[in-house]
Design an enzyme around this catalytic site. Structure first.
Site, PDB file in Angstrom:
ATOM      1  N   PRO A   4     -49.094  -6.098  -8.676  1.00 60.11           N
ATOM      2  CA  PRO A   4     -49.862  -6.970  -9.575  1.00 60.11           C
ATOM      3  C   PRO A   4     -49.372  -8.421  -9.527  1.00 60.11           C
ATOM      4  O   PRO A   4     -50.088  -9.330  -9.943  1.00 60.11           O
ATOM      5  CB  PRO A   4     -49.619  -6.379 -10.961  1.00 60.11           C
ATOM      6  CG  PRO A   4     -49.136  -4.991 -10.728  1.00 60.11           C
ATOM      7  CD  PRO A   4     -48.436  -5.005  -9.403  1.00 60.11           C
ATOM      8  N   GLU A  12     -42.314   2.247 -11.625  1.00 62.31           N
ATOM      9  CA  GLU A  12     -42.318   0.886 -12.187  1.00 62.31           C
ATOM     10  C   GLU A  12     -42.295  -0.196 -11.112  1.00 62.31           C
ATOM     11  O   GLU A  12     -42.220  -1.379 -11.425  1.00 62.31           O
ATOM     12  CB  GLU A  12     -41.127   0.701 -13.134  1.00 62.31           C
ATOM     13  CG  GLU A  12     -41.028   1.723 -14.261  1.00 62.31           C
ATOM     14  CD  GLU A  12     -42.322   1.834 -15.072  1.00 62.31           C
ATOM     15  OE1 GLU A  12     -42.781   0.793 -15.572  1.00 62.31           O
ATOM     16  OE2 GLU A  12     -42.850   2.949 -15.179  1.00 62.31           O
ATOM     17  N   ARG A  56     -64.491  -3.589   7.544  1.00 64.87           N
ATOM     18  CA  ARG A  56     -65.891  -3.986   7.746  1.00 64.87           C
ATOM     19  C   ARG A  56     -66.044  -5.395   8.321  1.00 64.87           C
ATOM     20  O   ARG A  56     -67.149  -5.801   8.669  1.00 64.87           O
ATOM     21  CB  ARG A  56     -66.705  -3.777   6.462  1.00 64.87           C
ATOM     22  CG  ARG A  56     -66.215  -4.552   5.263  1.00 64.87           C
ATOM     23  CD  ARG A  56     -66.967  -4.156   4.022  1.00 64.87           C
ATOM     24  NE  ARG A  56     -68.388  -4.401   4.129  1.00 64.87           N
ATOM     25  CZ  ARG A  56     -68.933  -5.600   4.273  1.00 64.87           C
ATOM     26  NH1 ARG A  56     -68.170  -6.680   4.332  1.00 64.87           N
ATOM     27  NH2 ARG A  56     -70.232  -5.747   4.343  1.00 64.87           N
ATOM     28  N   ASP A  88     -73.812 -10.520   4.077  1.00 65.69           N
ATOM     29  CA  ASP A  88     -73.687 -10.006   2.717  1.00 65.69           C
ATOM     30  C   ASP A  88     -72.877 -10.898   1.790  1.00 65.69           C
ATOM     31  O   ASP A  88     -72.435 -11.983   2.170  1.00 65.69           O
ATOM     32  CB  ASP A  88     -73.189  -8.567   2.719  1.00 65.69           C
ATOM     33  CG  ASP A  88     -71.890  -8.418   3.467  1.00 65.69           C
ATOM     34  OD1 ASP A  88     -71.588  -7.326   3.899  1.00 65.69           O
ATOM     35  OD2 ASP A  88     -71.169  -9.437   3.628  1.00 65.69           O
TER      36      ASP A  88
HETATM   37  N1  4HQ Z   1     -49.684  -1.625  -8.955  1.00 69.02           N
HETATM   38  N2  4HQ Z   1     -52.879  -4.587  -7.188  1.00 69.02           N
HETATM   39  C1  4HQ Z   1     -47.959  -0.526  -7.520  1.00 69.02           C
HETATM   40  C2  4HQ Z   1     -50.876  -2.311  -9.180  1.00 69.02           C
HETATM   41  C3  4HQ Z   1     -51.527  -3.127  -8.130  1.00 69.02           C
HETATM   42  C4  4HQ Z   1     -52.559  -4.075  -8.357  1.00 69.02           C
HETATM   43  C5  4HQ Z   1     -49.044  -1.055 -10.122  1.00 69.02           C
HETATM   44  C6  4HQ Z   1     -48.986  -1.582  -7.672  1.00 69.02           C
HETATM   45  C7  4HQ Z   1     -47.955  -0.071  -9.846  1.00 69.02           C
HETATM   46  C8  4HQ Z   1     -46.040   0.505  -8.539  1.00 69.02           C
HETATM   47  N3  4HQ Z   1     -51.316  -3.125  -6.828  1.00 69.02           N
HETATM   48  N4  4HQ Z   1     -47.148  -0.428  -8.720  1.00 69.02           N
HETATM   49  N5  4HQ Z   1     -53.095  -4.412  -9.516  1.00 69.02           N
HETATM   50  O1  4HQ Z   1     -51.380  -2.269 -10.271  1.00 69.02           O
HETATM   51  O2  4HQ Z   1     -52.125  -4.013  -6.258  1.00 69.02           O
END
Ligand code: 4HQ
Length: 264
Positions: free
Chosen positions: A88, A115, A153, A168
């Protein structure tokens, strides 16, 4: 393009490889795919991939050893590959980043669980940290599938129709135009006449107007950041003039009403 996914759940990818465009791209050797189990790179007897966080707290952290082993094993076989950690905290994934990734010979996609991964993994071994959006997943696997899907794609020949990828959404920075198929009448709603006319120039113009209108109504942020061409500016100018006419008329009516009220 060679995709190698590193995960503790390689089986999650089996149905993903087995359907639709992805399956066809594999069959036509446009892409090569594999999912390696990070657990196979653990050194201990029980092949442990996670451990408790230093400093305490809930949840577990991916151990750096098995992950580093898996990444090195994958990149040894394809030194030119880009390595991607799904997190994230990464760069937001979008069509431009998909295009950038599509220019690599290979991609190694690293899926964390729990985590997240030990901080000491990131720097030397990771080229990209990528997020697919501002929400929390239980693991990086679905994020990796999204990246494989969007990149595949874009690979020449991976889609059926030759120019399908150019036409697209987002290829031109706009949302896709409205689409219709048979029947001509569905629950009292007709197909726009121009689409039945066979006038290719008119159809092209209608589709551009549809794209522009949908983008303006649903995602005006995309228009703000887009380089507009002459034809697009022409259409937006036309709309501005139409809106101004409506507003001027509306304004005049209100002024007239005020005038009459003052006389009373
Ligand atoms: N993760 N975009 C992997 C995500 C995530 C996201 C949360 C990644 C948990 C361990 N990955 N961990 N948003 O939410 O790529």
């Amino acid at each position: 393009m060679n995709f190698v996914v590193l995960t503790i759940f390689p089986e999650m990818f089996e149905p993903f490889w087995a359907h639709g465009i992805i399956r066809r791209a594999i069959e036509h050797k446009k892409i090569f795919t594999s999912a390696l189990n990070i657990r196979d790179y653990a050194q201990d007897r029980h092949q442990v991939t996670d451990d408790r966080p230093y400093g305490g707290g809930s949840g577990m952290v991916m151990k750096p050893g098995p992950l580093a082993g898996a990444i090195r094993s994958a990149t040894r076989k394809m030194p030119a590959a880009g390595t991607v950690l799904l997190t994230p905290q990464g760069r937001p994934f979008d069509q431009n980043l998909a295009k950038e990734l599509a220019s690599f010979d290979g991609l190694v996609l690293i899926c964390g669980r729990y985590e997240g991964v030990d901080e000491r993994i990131s720097h030397e071994l990771i080229d990209y940290e990528i997020s697919i959006g501002d929400y929390v997943l239980t693991g990086g696997e679905l994020a990796a599938m999204i990246i494989v899907d969007a990149v595949t794609r874009l690979i020449p020949g991976a889609l059926g129709g030759e120019d399908a990828a150019e036409n697209d959404s987002f290829a031109n920075g706009l949302l896709e135009h409205a689409q219709y198929t048979r029947p001509r009448m569905f629950e009292g709603q007709e197909v726009p006449e121009v689409l039945l006319s066979g006038h290719h120039q008119e159809i092209k113009k209608w589709r551009l107007e549809s794209s522009l209108m949908r983008t303006l109504m649903k995602r005006s942020d995309l228009l703000q950041n887009k380089d507009l061409n002459r034809q697009e500016i022409e259409i937006l100018d036309k709309w501005r003039n139409e809106i101004n006419k409506i507003l001027q008329c509306h304004h005049r009516e209100r002024e007239d009403l005020k005038g009459k009220e003052e006389k009373i």
